[in-house]
Design an enzyme around this catalytic site. Sequence first.
Site, PDB file in Angstrom:
ATOM      1  N   TRP A 110       0.800  -1.226   0.000  1.00  0.00           N
ATOM      2  CA  TRP A 110       0.000   0.000   0.000  1.00  0.00           C
ATOM      3  C   TRP A 110       0.834   1.278   0.000  1.00  0.00           C
ATOM      4  CZ3 TRP A 110       1.899   2.349   4.278  1.00  0.00           C
ATOM      5  CH2 TRP A 110       2.394   1.525   5.304  1.00  0.00           C
ATOM      6  N   ASN A 111       2.119   1.191   0.314  1.00  0.00           N
ATOM      7  CA  ASN A 111       2.854   2.433   0.615  1.00  0.00           C
ATOM      8  C   ASN A 111       3.143   3.293  -0.612  1.00  0.00           C
ATOM      9  OD1 ASN A 111       4.666   0.406  -0.164  1.00  0.00           O
ATOM     10  ND2 ASN A 111       6.371   1.410   0.841  1.00  0.00           N
ATOM     11  N   LYS A 134      -2.446  -7.929  -8.149  1.00  0.00           N
ATOM     12  CA  LYS A 134      -3.264  -7.745  -6.951  1.00  0.00           C
ATOM     13  C   LYS A 134      -2.706  -6.562  -6.177  1.00  0.00           C
ATOM     14  CE  LYS A 134      -3.189  -8.917  -2.616  1.00  0.00           C
ATOM     15  NZ  LYS A 134      -3.890  -7.766  -2.035  1.00  0.00           N
ATOM     16  N   ASP A 136      -2.707  -3.856  -3.012  1.00  0.00           N
ATOM     17  CA  ASP A 136      -3.030  -4.014  -1.597  1.00  0.00           C
ATOM     18  C   ASP A 136      -4.511  -3.670  -1.367  1.00  0.00           C
ATOM     19  OD1 ASP A 136      -1.188  -4.063   1.151  1.00  0.00           O
ATOM     20  OD2 ASP A 136      -3.151  -3.086   1.382  1.00  0.00           O
ATOM     21  N   SER A 137      -5.142  -4.361  -0.417  1.00  0.00           N
ATOM     22  CA  SER A 137      -6.585  -4.124  -0.156  1.00  0.00           C
ATOM     23  C   SER A 137      -6.853  -2.690   0.280  1.00  0.00           C
ATOM     24  CB  SER A 137      -7.100  -5.029   0.954  1.00  0.00           C
ATOM     25  OG  SER A 137      -6.582  -6.285   0.854  1.00  0.00           O
ATOM     26  N   SER A 186       6.294  -7.350   2.885  1.00  0.00           N
ATOM     27  CA  SER A 186       7.082  -7.685   4.074  1.00  0.00           C
ATOM     28  C   SER A 186       7.928  -8.938   3.849  1.00  0.00           C
ATOM     29  CB  SER A 186       6.147  -7.902   5.260  1.00  0.00           C
ATOM     30  OG  SER A 186       5.340  -9.019   5.010  1.00  0.00           O
ATOM     31  N   GLU A 207      10.877  -7.944  -3.319  1.00  0.00           N
ATOM     32  CA  GLU A 207      11.437  -6.691  -2.800  1.00  0.00           C
ATOM     33  C   GLU A 207      10.846  -6.526  -1.415  1.00  0.00           C
ATOM     34  OE1 GLU A 207      13.590  -4.758  -4.376  1.00  0.00           O
ATOM     35  OE2 GLU A 207      13.573  -5.754  -6.313  1.00  0.00           O
ATOM     36  N   CYS A 241      10.302   1.314   2.013  1.00  0.00           N
ATOM     37  CA  CYS A 241      11.242   0.217   2.293  1.00  0.00           C
ATOM     38  C   CYS A 241      12.685   0.698   2.309  1.00  0.00           C
ATOM     39  CB  CYS A 241      11.053  -0.872   1.250  1.00  0.00           C
ATOM     40  SG  CYS A 241      11.177  -0.232  -0.419  1.00  0.00           S
ATOM     41  N   GLU A 335      12.333  -3.609  11.618  1.00  0.00           N
ATOM     42  CA  GLU A 335      11.865  -2.538  10.722  1.00  0.00           C
ATOM     43  C   GLU A 335      10.616  -1.890  11.324  1.00  0.00           C
ATOM     44  OE1 GLU A 335       9.773  -3.726   7.144  1.00  0.00           O
ATOM     45  OE2 GLU A 335      10.829  -2.187   6.001  1.00  0.00           O
TER      46      GLU A 335
HETATM   47  P1  NAP Z   1       2.526  -7.398   3.455  1.00  0.00           P
HETATM   48  O1  NAP Z   1       1.661  -7.628   4.634  1.00  0.00           O
HETATM   49  O2  NAP Z   1       3.521  -8.435   3.107  1.00  0.00           O
HETATM   50  O3  NAP Z   1       1.487  -7.159   2.225  1.00  0.00           O
HETATM   51  C1  NAP Z   1       1.927  -6.865   0.939  1.00  0.00           C
HETATM   52  C2  NAP Z   1       0.989  -7.483  -0.083  1.00  0.00           C
HETATM   53  O4  NAP Z   1       0.994  -8.906   0.041  1.00  0.00           O
HETATM   54  C3  NAP Z   1      -0.464  -7.058   0.079  1.00  0.00           C
HETATM   55  O5  NAP Z   1      -1.044  -6.911  -1.195  1.00  0.00           O
HETATM   56  C4  NAP Z   1      -1.072  -8.228   0.830  1.00  0.00           C
HETATM   57  O6  NAP Z   1      -2.465  -8.384   0.627  1.00  0.00           O
HETATM   58  C5  NAP Z   1      -0.334  -9.387   0.200  1.00  0.00           C
HETATM   59  N1  NAP Z   1      -0.286 -10.586   1.036  1.00  0.00           N
HETATM   60  C6  NAP Z   1      -0.197 -10.645   2.392  1.00  0.00           C
HETATM   61  N2  NAP Z   1      -0.159 -11.938   2.789  1.00  0.00           N
HETATM   62  C7  NAP Z   1      -0.230 -12.696   1.676  1.00  0.00           C
HETATM   63  C8  NAP Z   1      -0.246 -14.101   1.436  1.00  0.00           C
HETATM   64  N3  NAP Z   1      -0.159 -14.978   2.424  1.00  0.00           N
HETATM   65  N4  NAP Z   1      -0.322 -14.535   0.168  1.00  0.00           N
HETATM   66  C9  NAP Z   1      -0.384 -13.657  -0.862  1.00  0.00           C
HETATM   67  N5  NAP Z   1      -0.384 -12.320  -0.711  1.00  0.00           N
HETATM   68  C10 NAP Z   1      -0.309 -11.845   0.549  1.00  0.00           C
HETATM   69  O7  NAP Z   1       3.302  -6.056   3.527  1.00  0.00           O
HETATM   70  P2  NAP Z   1       2.873  -4.702   4.258  1.00  0.00           P
HETATM   71  O8  NAP Z   1       3.225  -4.856   5.676  1.00  0.00           O
HETATM   72  O9  NAP Z   1       1.503  -4.308   3.905  1.00  0.00           O
HETATM   73  O10 NAP Z   1       3.878  -3.674   3.541  1.00  0.00           O
HETATM   74  C11 NAP Z   1       4.952  -3.152   4.151  1.00  0.00           C
HETATM   75  C12 NAP Z   1       6.198  -3.990   3.927  1.00  0.00           C
HETATM   76  O11 NAP Z   1       6.542  -3.955   2.551  1.00  0.00           O
HETATM   77  C13 NAP Z   1       7.404  -3.461   4.663  1.00  0.00           C
HETATM   78  O12 NAP Z   1       8.121  -4.511   5.239  1.00  0.00           O
HETATM   79  C14 NAP Z   1       8.220  -2.810   3.567  1.00  0.00           C
HETATM   80  O13 NAP Z   1       9.582  -2.706   3.848  1.00  0.00           O
HETATM   81  C15 NAP Z   1       7.918  -3.681   2.409  1.00  0.00           C
HETATM   82  N6  NAP Z   1       8.165  -2.974   1.140  1.00  0.00           N
HETATM   83  C16 NAP Z   1       9.243  -3.300   0.393  1.00  0.00           C
HETATM   84  C17 NAP Z   1       9.529  -2.605  -0.778  1.00  0.00           C
HETATM   85  C18 NAP Z   1      10.752  -2.920  -1.616  1.00  0.00           C
HETATM   86  O14 NAP Z   1      10.806  -2.494  -2.773  1.00  0.00           O
HETATM   87  N7  NAP Z   1      11.747  -3.617  -1.091  1.00  0.00           N
HETATM   88  C19 NAP Z   1       8.688  -1.578  -1.179  1.00  0.00           C
HETATM   89  C20 NAP Z   1       7.613  -1.262  -0.388  1.00  0.00           C
HETATM   90  C21 NAP Z   1       7.342  -1.977   0.768  1.00  0.00           C
HETATM   91  P3  NAP Z   1      -3.591  -7.670   1.555  1.00  0.00           P
HETATM   92  O15 NAP Z   1      -4.318  -6.807   0.622  1.00  0.00           O
HETATM   93  O16 NAP Z   1      -4.423  -8.781   2.111  1.00  0.00           O
HETATM   94  O17 NAP Z   1      -2.883  -6.903   2.640  1.00  0.00           O
END
Ligand code: NAP
Length: 463
Positions: A110-111, A134, A136-137, A186, A207, A241, A335
């Site tokens: 979502w960020n 897909k 983010d929700s 994440s 990522e 991130c 983090e």
């Molecule tokens: P997250 O919980 O991993 O969610 C990210 C996406 O994955 C959402 O669309 C989420 O769907 C989906 N998801 C969650 N669990 C899943 C599963 N079991 N199977 C399939 N898809 C699934 O991440 P977040 O906490 O929202 O985002 C923040 C994290 O992203 C931080 O750790 C940040 O560092 C990282 N990030 C990394 C980068 C990079 O380029 N390295 C860039 C931005 C963010 P839902 O719609 O259900 O939530």
Amino acid sequence: MTDFSDILETARRAQRNRPTTGELAKIFLRYHDAVLARQSELLDVIQKETGKARGHAFDEVLDVAITSRHYAHIAAKTLKTRRKKGALPVLTRTVVERDPVGVVGIISPWNYPLSLTMSDAIPALLAGNAVVLKPDSKTPETALLAAEMLFEAGLPRDLFQVVPGSGATVGQAIAHNCDYLMFTGSTATGRKLGAIAGERLIGYSAELGGKNPLIVDESADLAKAAEVAAQACFANSGQLCISIERIYVHRAIAQEFTEAFVKRTQEMKVGVGGWEYDMGILISEEHATKVHEFVEDAVAKGARVLAGGIPPEGRLYQPTILVDVPEDARVKREEVFGPLVYLETVDSMDEAVARANDTDYGLNASVVAKPSVARRIASRLHAGTVNINEGFAAAWASIDAPMGGWKASGLGRRHGVEGLLKFTESRTVAEQRLVLISGGKIVERETYAQVMSTALKLGRKFL
Ligand code: NAP
């Protein structure tokens, strides 16, 4: 959600009937123009969904325009069939061809709801794939608007399907059915999806999270260092991130730097609205509470607050600086993903590098120093990107160079040729002329061994 098998079948059909690379390039150049021309619509929806400052929403528009233009210009050249050195000079003609993988699945967070949905979809589509995304929700509308603009620029609708829904349903369906999975989010989710990709033996890029360090050397310009730190830690409210969450400053300038950084942080205008804000609000009240819990935990264990640190007002959380953070405080290694940073003093750049590298992550790092010193430090850092006299933007916006994480920060790279070629399969075609590689029946085995040995010895000298 429509039955996922229908979504997949639609994607496969569209992929078989896709436009040529040249036609796709024209579509993405039109898309470049469209996102710039209609930026205010995009900025409004990004701000509505995330609460970020308008200036930080604009970074996303810029990023998508740059990515569209870059890959539109390099796709045909990068994907074309290439001659390689053959096994035997003259006698073997070897080329490498590239085919799209088929259907690329993208799961995004979502960020950065525009950047992180489109900046991988663009090279995946230009490489000849269909994409099922897909978002983010919490942020589906931005992705749907971005896709609509792409269809208006000429992309066939079925080639790029945006499927809002939860990770547990749509995300899992994508992971279990696509031909290549691109995930941003994440580290915990990245590991789970990696296990699925591993089981299915499909390509996978992830990522993930970071705990990114900034090193300030005694040779740094102090005003610049304070400005770099403020941007690096608090852009997008630290929900980035590649944001900086730890600062290591040389003892010789620690006091002056700290004063300048605290002052700059306290001057920041935080709130919801137009271009005048330096920082927006967080994605949710729940997230703001989570950030504050890191502060409370650290303070209870002995840390001191130099700026911010006050309980959130709804989704608003003031940019916060901590010092004296003890080893057992959660903020030390976890983090946060919010506007929270801690400062530590070091006696040498060796110590700074050692501390910077002492983490499970390796996404981004930053160094503020005289360029000759900064370059030496940069080359010792274990991170996918290192920014000198900048927090993160210089490396991120260098779209021609790879970007991604070491260690628990990810797998694979986006940007650069890597960010395009990963969405393809290679096919090496080697054509043998006149004699077989093994010599066949024309040459006795022993003679063949002698000829080959002599050829290798000569090759060692000349090739
Ligand atoms: P997250 O919980 O991993 O969610 C990210 C996406 O994955 C959402 O669309 C989420 O769907 C989906 N998801 C969650 N669990 C899943 C599963 N079991 N199977 C399939 N898809 C699934 O991440 P977040 O906490 O929202 O985002 C923040 C994290 O992203 C931080 O750790 C940040 O560092 C990282 N990030 C990394 C980068 C990079 O380029 N390295 C860039 C931005 C963010 P839902 O719609 O259900 O939530």
